[in-house]
Structure formats: structure tokens, C-alpha cells
Design a protein around this motif. Sequence first.
Motif, PDB file in Angstrom:
ATOM      1  N   THR A   1      54.773  34.928  40.129  1.00  0.00           N
ATOM      2  CA  THR A   1      54.974  33.545  40.404  1.00  0.00           C
ATOM      3  C   THR A   1      55.584  32.787  39.008  1.00  0.00           C
ATOM      4  O   THR A   1      55.014  33.131  37.801  1.00  0.00           O
ATOM      5  CB  THR A   1      53.535  32.719  40.609  1.00  0.00           C
TER       6      THR A   1
ATOM      7  N   SER B   1      61.954  34.122  54.149  1.00  0.00           N
ATOM      8  CA  SER B   1      62.302  33.635  52.784  1.00  0.00           C
ATOM      9  C   SER B   1      63.618  32.934  52.712  1.00  0.00           C
ATOM     10  O   SER B   1      64.316  33.162  51.513  1.00  0.00           O
ATOM     11  CB  SER B   1      62.059  35.008  52.010  1.00  0.00           C
TER      12      SER B   1
ATOM     13  N   ARG C   1      49.639  37.169  54.929  1.00  0.00           N
ATOM     14  CA  ARG C   1      50.088  36.317  53.431  1.00  0.00           C
ATOM     15  C   ARG C   1      49.227  35.114  53.304  1.00  0.00           C
ATOM     16  O   ARG C   1      48.379  34.791  54.079  1.00  0.00           O
ATOM     17  CB  ARG C   1      51.451  35.792  54.075  1.00  0.00           C
TER      18      ARG C   1
ATOM     19  N   THR D   1      53.670  34.263  46.624  1.00  0.00           N
ATOM     20  CA  THR D   1      54.566  35.573  46.571  1.00  0.00           C
ATOM     21  C   THR D   1      54.009  36.594  46.028  1.00  0.00           C
ATOM     22  O   THR D   1      54.582  37.797  46.251  1.00  0.00           O
ATOM     23  CB  THR D   1      56.021  35.101  46.228  1.00  0.00           C
TER      24      THR D   1
END
Length: 247
Positions: free
Chosen positions: A25, A55, A199, A209
Motif C-alpha cells: 500500500t 482494477s 477482498r 490491495t
Amino acid sequence: MKKMNKIFLYASMLILTSGIAAVPTVAKADINYGLTSVGTAIVTTKDSAQLYNDSGQPLGRYLPAGSEWKTSLENTLDSGSYYGVGADEFLKSSDVDFESLDGQATYSEGQTSAANYDGIEVTSAAGAPLYDESGNPLGRSLPEGSDWKVDLQDNNAKGTFYRVATNEYVSAVDVRPYQNSPVYSESKVVTTPSGNPTRLYDEHGQLITDRALAANTSWYTDQFTDIGGIGFYRVATNEYVIASEVD
């Protein structure tokens, strides 16, 4: 055996390591600006239209020109706005005409209502340059960390922009749209499905992510919230899962 977790943070988030490289990140370098419900709608491809994943990466497949597809989800990335038309399949907004089936306005590429958002926060460390309605720089910027109301979203060939004043726009690359989401107390356990990891998202519906929840694990949630018309359960401090993706 499923592991039961009833505290936040401690051993709760699993880094993806099995065959998938963890993505670090980077502060103030957001790539996903949130998933937003657009109700019941249809998008019609203008020409042969590339499909993308969530994405914004091309999938190498195309939908034929003039074909119609149902959509209910908008995904706003730094590369523009996308509409979901299948499982992890999205069309870029500039490649389609959009028609709401819920009695809202019909529009194609260009200005649309930003009613899904309450405002934007400037996330770029260099500030957010201002542009006119044609995407030309005005030579002024909004400072990092500042919040601004928006009333229009503009999807065009140069990307996605939000209007913050008369003929003054900022690029989605430099900001994060947000919604003041309703929050409801909850006390239950949710379980991730088998297969791929589930997720995680932050309080703005922004994809996290570098970690996810392992398959077939159970997690305590104390909160349910609506972000852009999509339900989320909180499973850790500022970490949420989409309600429809867990049992």
C-alpha cells in the motif's frame, strides 16, 4: 476447521502469499475509488469495446459494437469510470452509452450527476490541479487533504473529472470521492466462501490491495454500512467486506 475471530486486527488479516505477490500500500496513491450502485441500467457499446477487470486491466476480450448489457455497478478508478457487465468484467464509460431503467437521466460520455458522492478528498501529495470543462489546466490547484463538494461527474476521453465550482474540475487521479454512509450496529459472524480469498475495502469502499481474508474462515462483525448503495460488513478497524460476498 474454521478459525473463529472475535477481536479486531489481531491475526485477522492474511497477506496473500500463495502464488500471488502482495502489493504494498502506498500512501496517497489510491488506485480504486470505490464501487457504487447505479441501480438498474443498460449500457450500449459505441464500437467494439474492450473488457477490463475491476482494477482496470484489459482482459483481451471485446464486446461487439451496438450490443446492450445490463449493469448495476460503477467502478471509479484513476483511469476512469467503468460499468460492471459480468463477474469481474467491466466496460469503460467512455466506450458506452448509459441508460437508467430506474427513471433517472439517460447519458452518454460526458457530464452526469455526481449524486452518488457527497464530496471528494484531495489525495495527491502535490495537490489537485484544476481544469476547465474541456480538460485544459487552469494553473491553480486544491491542497492535499482538503474536502470539496461536487455536483457533476464528467467521463471523457481524458479520464474522469469532478466539478467543484463553475467550470472548475479535478481529475479522479488526484482525489477520492466519498459518501457519508449510514452505519448500523451489528453483532454476528460472517464466513468467507471457498475458493479465492475475499477482498477487503476501506470505509470509502476503496479496495485494499495488500491483504484479504482467507477462504472458509469466519469473522466477527460489529457494523453494517451502506457505501454507494452496496452493503458492507466491518471485520476490522477500517476494513470491510462486501455483504454479498460472505455468508
